[in-house]
Design a protein around this motif. Structure first.
Motif, mmCIF file in Angstrom:
data_model
loop_
_atom_site.group_PDB
_atom_site.id
_atom_site.type_symbol
_atom_site.label_atom_id
_atom_site.label_comp_id
_atom_site.label_asym_id
_atom_site.label_seq_id
_atom_site.Cartn_x
_atom_site.Cartn_y
_atom_site.Cartn_z
ATOM 1 N N ILE B 2 -76.102 16.524 45.751
ATOM 2 C CA ILE B 2 -76.587 16.831 47.102
ATOM 3 C C ILE B 2 -75.749 17.994 47.600
ATOM 4 N N ILE B 3 -76.342 18.818 48.452
ATOM 5 C CA ILE B 3 -75.675 20.074 48.829
ATOM 6 C C ILE B 3 -74.282 19.817 49.443
ATOM 7 N N PRO B 4 -73.238 20.475 48.936
ATOM 8 C CA PRO B 4 -71.895 20.276 49.498
ATOM 9 C C PRO B 4 -71.853 20.696 50.969
ATOM 10 N N ILE B 5 -71.000 20.039 51.730
ATOM 11 C CA ILE B 5 -70.969 20.305 53.171
ATOM 12 C C ILE B 5 -70.332 21.657 53.471
ATOM 13 N N LYS B 6 -69.234 21.978 52.765
ATOM 14 C CA LYS B 6 -68.563 23.249 53.022
ATOM 15 C C LYS B 6 -68.536 24.083 51.761
ATOM 16 N N CYS B 10 -64.534 29.449 50.747
ATOM 17 C CA CYS B 10 -64.054 29.876 52.060
ATOM 18 C C CYS B 10 -64.060 28.764 53.090
ATOM 19 N N GLY B 11 -64.757 27.673 52.855
ATOM 20 C CA GLY B 11 -64.724 26.560 53.799
ATOM 21 C C GLY B 11 -65.739 26.633 54.919
ATOM 22 N N LYS B 12 -66.676 27.576 54.831
ATOM 23 C CA LYS B 12 -67.704 27.660 55.877
ATOM 24 C C LYS B 12 -68.694 26.511 55.739
ATOM 25 N N LEU B 13 -69.167 26.038 56.880
ATOM 26 C CA LEU B 13 -70.165 24.966 56.889
ATOM 27 C C LEU B 13 -71.507 25.512 56.380
ATOM 28 N N ALA B 15 -74.046 23.131 54.664
ATOM 29 C CA ALA B 15 -75.025 22.092 54.311
ATOM 30 C C ALA B 15 -76.275 22.130 55.182
ATOM 31 N N HIS B 16 -76.115 22.477 56.466
ATOM 32 C CA HIS B 16 -77.262 22.435 57.369
ATOM 33 C C HIS B 16 -78.237 23.572 57.112
ATOM 34 N N LYS B 19 -81.877 23.242 53.942
ATOM 35 C CA LYS B 19 -83.282 22.901 54.191
ATOM 36 C C LYS B 19 -84.065 24.096 54.774
ATOM 37 N N LYS B 41 -73.245 35.276 55.125
ATOM 38 C CA LYS B 41 -72.947 36.663 54.799
ATOM 39 C C LYS B 41 -72.265 36.826 53.456
ATOM 40 N N ARG B 42 -71.266 35.996 53.177
ATOM 41 C CA ARG B 42 -70.444 36.212 51.975
ATOM 42 C C ARG B 42 -71.122 35.672 50.729
#
Lengths: 283, 66
Positions: B2-6, B10-13, B15-16, B19, B41-42
């Motif tokens: 399932i898609i990782p949250i971060k 780099c630690g950007k959110l 998961a949202h 979809k 962006k990255r």
């Protein structure tokens, strides 16, 4: 410690999740310590303990708990304390802990995704920053019940407690461009074609022009300096000015973040000074 | 799975965004345009989404050992 000049901050762009500003008249050590404090010393809220009562999902309890922990929560620094500073001694009390629960039974015939918005919190200030983060998928007639406790923590312990997702700075670029040397190569300009950020405008076909706000985008790659056959370009940077970028998940507002950074920074200097005074130097 | 949250790097959110990203692709948009619209962006964050395989749908078909 006295600075030669007071530090200057000029904000370039700001929106909900990004902040870019210019810092002037500070040393690189100071800017780097600001960056490091932002990444690892500012407390913020994240789920630290999960009690899983029922888990019918295909994910193991440990992976589920890790995913729940990673969800960024909006933080209220005034009403919560770090567990190690709390009177309860880190055991868990309403001053240092907030509970979130989730109880979902899938009665439908289809699979169901559980989102971060399904977490029910007992403090309306501590909510996930985004309600659309998927946690797990469960099958029909399955259920997921858990209880989670969010505490304050610091980024040096685990990245779930890091309030900024990305914080970096670079020197302010200064390009000296002497277009009188451009006579020798009319009609074509290698520099304008080689620049990865397209900072040289060659649309008139005669003389390339350096874009006015090049310093916002220039990455100091020096491709222009290396490729110009006439040595018309000199790339340099301002040793005392920096472009600082912060990217946040929305955990803390930026004004709070910067205020807290300097609070911690000054606290650390005081701590260092008082520690130095206690040391007895043997001659 | 399932898609990782971060983002791992780099630690950007992120998961949202998965979809809506799939919805953009369904509409026939290029993934580059989808990322621009969604503010990814990255390339470290982009590879998280591009290279993700949602295996959880396949695993849901099997009974789980309790």
């Amino acid at each position: 410690m006295e600075l030669e000049k007071p530090m200057e901050i000029e904000i370039l762009e700001q929106d909900e999740y990004n902040l870019r500003f210019i810092l002037k008249d500070v040393s690189i050590e100071m800017v780097n310590s600001i960056r490091r404090i932002m990444m690892s010393w500012i407390p913020c809220m994240a789920i630290d303990e999960v009690i899983i009562l029922k888990n019918d999902s295909p994910l193991y309890d440990e992976i589920l708990a890790h995913r729940i922990g990673m969800i960024p929560l909006k933080t209220d620094l005034d009403s919560y304390k770090l567990p190690e500073d709390c009177e309860c001694g880190g055991f868990g009390c309403p001053n240092c802990q907030c509970s979130l629960t989730c109880e979902i039974m899938n009665d439908t015939k289809n699979t169901m995704v559980i989102y971060s918005g399904d977490l029910k919190t007992n403090d309306p200030n501590i909510v996930p920053v985004n309600p659309n983060i998927p946690i797990v998928k469960i099958d029909s007639n399955s259920s997921l019940i858990f209880e989670a406790y969010a505490t304050l923590g610091r980024g040096r312990t685990h990245i779930k407690w890091q309030p900024v997702s990305n914080a970096f700075f670079r020197y302010l670029p200064q390009i000296e461009f002497d277009d009188s040397k451009c006579k020798n190569c009319p009609d074509k300009c290698i520099v304008s074609r080689m620049c990865p950020e397209n900072l040289y405008d060659f649309s008139n076909g005669k003389k390339p022009e350096l874009v006015e706000d090049y310093w916002k985008k220039c990455t100091l790659c020096r491709s222009c300096e290396e490729n110009c056959p006439e040595d018309a370009v000199k790339v340099d940077w301002n040793e005392k000015s920096y472009i600082f970028s912060i990217e946040s998940d929305g955990v803390l507002p930026f004004d709070m973040l910067i205020e807290k950074t300097f609070e911690i920074f000054l606290g650390k200097i005081d701590e260092f000074q008082s520690d130095l005074e206690q040391i007895e130097v043997e001659e | 799975m399932i898609i990782p949250i971060k983002c791992f790097s780099c630690g950007k959110l992120i998961a949202h965004v998965y979809k809506p990203y799939l919805e953009y692709l369904k509409k026939g948009e290029s993934s580059e345009k989808a990322f621009e619209e969604l503010g990814i962006k990255r390339f470290c964050c982009r590879r998280m989404i591009v290279s993700h395989v949602d295996l959880i749908d396949d695993l849901l078909k099997f009974p789980r050992l309790q």
